[in-house]
Write an enzyme that holds these catalytic residues in place. Structure first.
Site, mmCIF file in Angstrom:
data_model
loop_
_atom_site.group_PDB
_atom_site.id
_atom_site.type_symbol
_atom_site.label_atom_id
_atom_site.label_comp_id
_atom_site.label_asym_id
_atom_site.label_seq_id
_atom_site.Cartn_x
_atom_site.Cartn_y
_atom_site.Cartn_z
ATOM 1 N N ASP A 1 0.779 -1.247 0.000
ATOM 2 C CA ASP A 1 0.000 0.000 0.000
ATOM 3 C C ASP A 1 0.810 1.297 0.000
ATOM 4 O OD1 ASP A 1 -1.857 -2.019 0.342
ATOM 5 O OD2 ASP A 1 -2.501 -1.384 2.330
ATOM 6 N N LYS B 1 -7.458 -4.042 -2.504
ATOM 7 C CA LYS B 1 -8.062 -4.637 -1.316
ATOM 8 C C LYS B 1 -8.780 -3.566 -0.506
ATOM 9 C CE LYS B 1 -3.827 -4.366 1.518
ATOM 10 N NZ LYS B 1 -4.318 -3.549 2.623
ATOM 11 N N CYS C 1 -2.197 -2.389 8.196
ATOM 12 C CA CYS C 1 -2.011 -3.434 7.181
ATOM 13 C C CYS C 1 -0.762 -4.281 7.410
ATOM 14 C CB CYS C 1 -2.005 -2.807 5.796
ATOM 15 S SG CYS C 1 -3.587 -1.986 5.431
#
Length: 197
Positions: free
Chosen positions: A18, A78, A111
């Site tokens: 990310d 996601k 995450c």
């Protein structure tokens, strides 16, 4: 006896989490974090360690930043915090179910933490590149890294990781890796709180 955390190029995967445009202004040391992750990615390419890239809700948070050098990778979109979506799990299976994972990206308490827990649950050894991982808050970064270490993840640095992967100046790819280490990794604020870990 538990694992001592020795890495090798076989059975290892690189997970890039990310590192997207919208995070640029808010993540502590974003530029240096991405720069270190880019070096890890270059080294893994040289050593044939496959990379997997995710993006958290790219419609709202934008694409992966170009300086990561991952434009040839197909990002897995996601919404959940763990990188281990069904798509990523399928990709891991197609790679022969690697037993070790190198983890870079953001955010440490979200995450990175959820991914680490999921990997450890599956019996995969996790190596978090601490100077290629960050958060908006240094408090969250500190306690996330501390918590993940308690859970059994190994903390390392960009340079430590690269040298561990080659292990010998006679390694056929050592010169290529050495070029990536020509300049020391930038300070990402780890030293000021590392004694707490």
């Amino acid at each position: 006896m538990g694992s001592i955390g020795r890495l090798s190029t076989k059975g290892t995967v690189l997970l890039l989490c990310d590192m997207q445009e919208k995070f640029r202004p808010t993540i502590f040391q974003f530029t240096n974090i991405v720069g270190n992750a880019a070096r890890v990615l270059q080294a893994c390419r040289a050593l044939s360690i496959p990379p997997i890239l995710t993006e958290q809700y790219p419609k709202g948070l934008g694409p992966t930043v170009p300086e990561l050098g991952a434009s040839d990778l197909k990002p897995h979109a996601k919404t959940k915090f763990s990188m281990l979506t069904e798509e990523v799990q399928s990709e891991l299976k197609s790679l022969g179910d690697p037993k070790k994972a190198i983890l870079c990206g953001i955010e440490a308490q979200a995450c990175i933490a959820c991914t680490t827990f999921d990997l450890l649950d599956r019996g995969i050894e996790v190596h978090i590149v601490a100077d290629a991982v960050s958060s908006r808050s240094q408090t969250d970064r500190l306690f996330a890294l501390s918590r993940l270490k308690q859970s059994g993840a190994f903390l390392t640095t960009t340079e430590g990781l690269l040298l561990q992967l080659v292990q010998d100046a006679k390694h056929p790819n050592f010169k290529e890796i050495q070029k990536l280490l020509a300049h020391p990794s930038p300070d990402t604020g780890l030293v000021s709180f590392f004694s707490s870990l």
